[in-house]
Design a protein around this motif. Structure first.
Motif, PDB file in Angstrom:
ATOM      1  N   ARG A  57      26.125  98.000  68.657  1.00  0.00           N
ATOM      2  CA  ARG A  57      27.005  97.520  67.643  1.00  0.00           C
ATOM      3  C   ARG A  57      26.356  96.221  66.857  1.00  0.00           C
ATOM      4  NH1 ARG A  57      32.718  99.545  67.776  1.00  0.00           N
ATOM      5  NH2 ARG A  57      32.703  98.195  65.869  1.00  0.00           N
ATOM      6  N   ASP A  58      25.705  95.595  67.666  1.00  0.00           N
ATOM      7  CA  ASP A  58      25.254  94.231  66.958  1.00  0.00           C
ATOM      8  C   ASP A  58      23.682  94.410  66.367  1.00  0.00           C
ATOM      9  OD1 ASP A  58      27.486  93.038  67.760  1.00  0.00           O
ATOM     10  OD2 ASP A  58      26.690  92.825  69.858  1.00  0.00           O
ATOM     11  N   ALA A  59      23.205  95.635  66.301  1.00  0.00           N
ATOM     12  CA  ALA A  59      21.931  95.998  65.889  1.00  0.00           C
ATOM     13  C   ALA A  59      22.201  95.530  64.406  1.00  0.00           C
ATOM     14  CB  ALA A  59      21.300  97.411  66.153  1.00  0.00           C
ATOM     15  N   ALA A  60      21.342  94.514  64.115  1.00  0.00           N
ATOM     16  CA  ALA A  60      21.319  94.055  62.502  1.00  0.00           C
ATOM     17  C   ALA A  60      20.182  93.381  62.336  1.00  0.00           C
ATOM     18  CB  ALA A  60      22.642  93.703  62.074  1.00  0.00           C
ATOM     19  N   PHE A  61      20.045  93.035  60.990  1.00  0.00           N
ATOM     20  CA  PHE A  61      18.921  91.723  60.791  1.00  0.00           C
ATOM     21  C   PHE A  61      19.458  90.496  61.081  1.00  0.00           C
ATOM     22  CE2 PHE A  61      17.797  95.781  58.327  1.00  0.00           C
ATOM     23  CZ  PHE A  61      16.517  95.681  58.402  1.00  0.00           C
ATOM     24  N   PRO A  62      18.602  89.810  61.562  1.00  0.00           N
ATOM     25  CA  PRO A  62      19.238  88.252  61.623  1.00  0.00           C
ATOM     26  C   PRO A  62      19.617  87.727  60.365  1.00  0.00           C
ATOM     27  CG  PRO A  62      16.754  88.502  62.186  1.00  0.00           C
ATOM     28  CD  PRO A  62      17.169  89.900  61.799  1.00  0.00           C
ATOM     29  N   GLY A  63      20.685  86.977  60.256  1.00  0.00           N
ATOM     30  CA  GLY A  63      21.319  86.533  58.993  1.00  0.00           C
ATOM     31  C   GLY A  63      21.587  87.716  58.247  1.00  0.00           C
ATOM     32  N   THR A  64      21.519  87.715  56.643  1.00  0.00           N
ATOM     33  CA  THR A  64      21.869  88.673  55.970  1.00  0.00           C
ATOM     34  C   THR A  64      21.204  90.083  55.989  1.00  0.00           C
ATOM     35  OG1 THR A  64      20.679  87.711  54.174  1.00  0.00           O
ATOM     36  CG2 THR A  64      23.078  86.921  54.454  1.00  0.00           C
ATOM     37  N   ILE A  65      21.682  90.914  55.555  1.00  0.00           N
ATOM     38  CA  ILE A  65      21.047  92.089  55.251  1.00  0.00           C
ATOM     39  C   ILE A  65      20.111  92.155  54.088  1.00  0.00           C
ATOM     40  CG2 ILE A  65      20.960  94.720  55.171  1.00  0.00           C
ATOM     41  CD1 ILE A  65      23.412  94.711  56.567  1.00  0.00           C
ATOM     42  N   PRO A  66      18.695  92.263  53.923  1.00  0.00           N
ATOM     43  CA  PRO A  66      18.176  92.485  52.620  1.00  0.00           C
ATOM     44  C   PRO A  66      18.716  93.506  51.560  1.00  0.00           C
ATOM     45  CG  PRO A  66      16.579  93.445  54.353  1.00  0.00           C
ATOM     46  CD  PRO A  66      17.921  93.033  54.968  1.00  0.00           C
ATOM     47  N   ASP A  67      18.217  92.958  50.370  1.00  0.00           N
ATOM     48  CA  ASP A  67      18.590  94.066  49.323  1.00  0.00           C
ATOM     49  C   ASP A  67      17.685  95.197  49.380  1.00  0.00           C
ATOM     50  OD1 ASP A  67      20.718  92.481  48.373  1.00  0.00           O
ATOM     51  OD2 ASP A  67      19.229  91.461  46.874  1.00  0.00           O
ATOM     52  N   ASP A  68      16.317  95.077  49.589  1.00  0.00           N
ATOM     53  CA  ASP A  68      15.577  96.060  49.314  1.00  0.00           C
ATOM     54  C   ASP A  68      15.164  96.919  50.886  1.00  0.00           C
ATOM     55  OD1 ASP A  68      14.437  98.259  48.053  1.00  0.00           O
ATOM     56  OD2 ASP A  68      13.085  96.780  47.018  1.00  0.00           O
ATOM     57  N   PHE A  69      14.543  98.000  50.747  1.00  0.00           N
ATOM     58  CA  PHE A  69      14.186  98.678  52.252  1.00  0.00           C
ATOM     59  C   PHE A  69      13.300  97.832  52.817  1.00  0.00           C
ATOM     60  CE2 PHE A  69      15.358 101.919  48.894  1.00  0.00           C
ATOM     61  CZ  PHE A  69      16.433 102.854  49.722  1.00  0.00           C
ATOM     62  N   PRO A  70      13.518  97.759  54.028  1.00  0.00           N
ATOM     63  CA  PRO A  70      12.388  97.041  55.008  1.00  0.00           C
ATOM     64  C   PRO A  70      11.337  97.924  55.479  1.00  0.00           C
ATOM     65  CG  PRO A  70      14.351  97.597  56.620  1.00  0.00           C
ATOM     66  CD  PRO A  70      14.693  98.051  54.747  1.00  0.00           C
ATOM     67  N   PHE A  71      11.315  99.279  55.191  1.00  0.00           N
ATOM     68  CA  PHE A  71       9.981  99.935  55.490  1.00  0.00           C
ATOM     69  C   PHE A  71      10.058 101.012  54.338  1.00  0.00           C
ATOM     70  CE2 PHE A  71      13.832 101.668  57.681  1.00  0.00           C
ATOM     71  CZ  PHE A  71      13.818 102.939  57.270  1.00  0.00           C
ATOM     72  N   THR A  72       8.796 101.782  54.078  1.00  0.00           N
ATOM     73  CA  THR A  72       8.372 102.550  53.075  1.00  0.00           C
ATOM     74  C   THR A  72       9.213 103.874  53.462  1.00  0.00           C
ATOM     75  OG1 THR A  72       6.425 101.665  52.932  1.00  0.00           O
ATOM     76  CG2 THR A  72       6.514 103.944  51.983  1.00  0.00           C
ATOM     77  N   ILE A  73       9.801 104.284  52.313  1.00  0.00           N
ATOM     78  CA  ILE A  73      10.658 105.661  52.625  1.00  0.00           C
ATOM     79  C   ILE A  73       9.785 106.776  52.406  1.00  0.00           C
ATOM     80  CG2 ILE A  73      12.750 107.018  51.822  1.00  0.00           C
ATOM     81  CD1 ILE A  73      13.492 104.391  53.227  1.00  0.00           C
ATOM     82  N   MET A  74       9.590 107.659  53.140  1.00  0.00           N
ATOM     83  CA  MET A  74       8.759 108.931  53.234  1.00  0.00           C
ATOM     84  C   MET A  74       9.946 109.949  53.048  1.00  0.00           C
ATOM     85  SD  MET A  74       6.022 107.189  53.402  1.00  0.00           S
ATOM     86  CE  MET A  74       4.716 108.585  53.799  1.00  0.00           C
ATOM     87  N   ARG A  75       9.267 111.275  52.950  1.00  0.00           N
ATOM     88  CA  ARG A  75       9.935 112.428  52.683  1.00  0.00           C
ATOM     89  C   ARG A  75      10.855 112.454  54.138  1.00  0.00           C
ATOM     90  NH1 ARG A  75       9.647 116.918  49.518  1.00  0.00           N
ATOM     91  NH2 ARG A  75       7.734 115.998  48.625  1.00  0.00           N
ATOM     92  N   LYS A  76      10.218 112.377  55.217  1.00  0.00           N
ATOM     93  CA  LYS A  76      10.972 112.431  56.468  1.00  0.00           C
ATOM     94  C   LYS A  76      12.147 111.738  56.512  1.00  0.00           C
ATOM     95  CE  LYS A  76       7.849 109.765  59.431  1.00  0.00           C
ATOM     96  NZ  LYS A  76       8.574 108.911  59.663  1.00  0.00           N
ATOM     97  N   ASP A  77      11.858 110.531  56.045  1.00  0.00           N
ATOM     98  CA  ASP A  77      13.188 109.552  55.932  1.00  0.00           C
ATOM     99  C   ASP A  77      14.385 109.895  55.218  1.00  0.00           C
ATOM    100  OD1 ASP A  77      11.939 107.453  57.685  1.00  0.00           O
ATOM    101  OD2 ASP A  77      10.677 107.001  55.996  1.00  0.00           O
ATOM    102  N   LEU A  78      13.936 110.616  53.936  1.00  0.00           N
ATOM    103  CA  LEU A  78      15.019 111.337  53.236  1.00  0.00           C
ATOM    104  C   LEU A  78      15.588 112.464  53.835  1.00  0.00           C
ATOM    105  CD1 LEU A  78      13.329 111.078  49.560  1.00  0.00           C
ATOM    106  CD2 LEU A  78      15.466 110.040  50.440  1.00  0.00           C
ATOM    107  N   ALA A  79      14.925 113.087  54.515  1.00  0.00           N
ATOM    108  CA  ALA A  79      15.302 114.188  55.210  1.00  0.00           C
ATOM    109  C   ALA A  79      16.349 113.826  56.239  1.00  0.00           C
ATOM    110  CB  ALA A  79      14.268 115.177  55.840  1.00  0.00           C
ATOM    111  N   ARG A  80      16.061 112.863  57.310  1.00  0.00           N
ATOM    112  CA  ARG A  80      16.891 112.134  58.111  1.00  0.00           C
ATOM    113  C   ARG A  80      17.854 111.544  57.470  1.00  0.00           C
ATOM    114  NH1 ARG A  80      17.984 112.079  63.695  1.00  0.00           N
ATOM    115  NH2 ARG A  80      19.083 110.123  63.905  1.00  0.00           N
ATOM    116  N   GLY A  81      17.866 111.073  56.305  1.00  0.00           N
ATOM    117  CA  GLY A  81      19.049 110.422  55.578  1.00  0.00           C
ATOM    118  C   GLY A  81      20.030 111.262  55.095  1.00  0.00           C
ATOM    119  N   GLN A  82      19.519 112.425  54.630  1.00  0.00           N
ATOM    120  CA  GLN A  82      20.159 113.597  54.302  1.00  0.00           C
ATOM    121  C   GLN A  82      21.065 114.101  55.606  1.00  0.00           C
ATOM    122  OE1 GLN A  82      18.543 116.993  52.734  1.00  0.00           O
ATOM    123  NE2 GLN A  82      20.430 117.857  51.709  1.00  0.00           N
ATOM    124  N   GLU A  83      20.605 114.332  56.574  1.00  0.00           N
ATOM    125  CA  GLU A  83      21.203 114.890  57.977  1.00  0.00           C
ATOM    126  C   GLU A  83      22.261 114.238  58.376  1.00  0.00           C
ATOM    127  OE1 GLU A  83      19.401 116.337  62.061  1.00  0.00           O
ATOM    128  OE2 GLU A  83      19.226 114.249  61.492  1.00  0.00           O
TER     129      GLU A  83
END
Length: 168
Positions: free
Chosen positions: A42-68
């Motif tokens: 439950r506490d898995a978060a970025f220290p401090g605030t969540i950044p505005d932009d993606f912290p990793f490069t979004i690949m096609r497999k990430d979009l498929a997982r995001g859709q799922e």
């Protein structure tokens, strides 16, 4: 004869161990068990605030997982296209805003992750159900949904423009 009205012979003092107390039942001798693979903190978060932009490069497999993940956790309220007309909304639950309103189309991906993490309005937190990386993948998929509904047809190739004309 066992008297169940007293502690002697009852189950109240049997079968309990304190955390990290030695336990011969387990091969490693420790009563505390390791967390199962895939457990989400439950506490898995970025220290401090969540950044505005993606912290990793979004690949096609990430979009498929995001859709799922979106289809599992979000579509019940937000609908498969993100219009806010999911099945539970059709049955009377509070309608969420469409992802296609200007305010949410202009919001950074970190805003979506923040809302999924902490909840907002009638939406409760999903921080105990969805890992932080999957929250970013859901945000990427929502951005893809937003772009898919608001693309300028003139920017598409001739074949895609022809397909759009067939549908209209």
């Amino acid at each position: 004869m066992i008297c169940f009205s007293c502690d002697e012979g009852s189950m109240t003092n049997n079968g309990r161990v304190k955390p990290h107390e030695p336990a011969p039942f387990f091969a490693d001798g420790n009563s505390a068990r390791p967390l199962p693979e895939g457990t989400v903190s439950r506490d898995a978060a970025f220290p401090g605030t969540i950044p505005d932009d993606f912290p990793f490069t979004i690949m096609r497999k990430d979009l498929a997982r995001g859709q799922e993940r979106y289809n599992i956790y979000c579509s019940v309220c937000h609908g498969y296209v993100g219009d806010g007309d999911g099945m539970v909304v059709r049955r009377g639950f509070t309608k969420p805003p469409s992802f296609h309103i200007d305010r949410l189309r202009q919001a950074p991906p970190g805003h979506v992750v923040q809302v999924v993490s902490n909840g907002f309005g009638a939406m409760y937190s999903y921080s105990d159900r969805v890992s932080m990386d999957d929250r970013w993948r859901i945000a990427a998929y929502i951005r893809a949904l937003q772009l898919s509904q608001h693309v300028d047809p003139k920017t598409l190739g001739p074949q895609d423009q022809q397909e759009i004309r067939k549908v209209q």
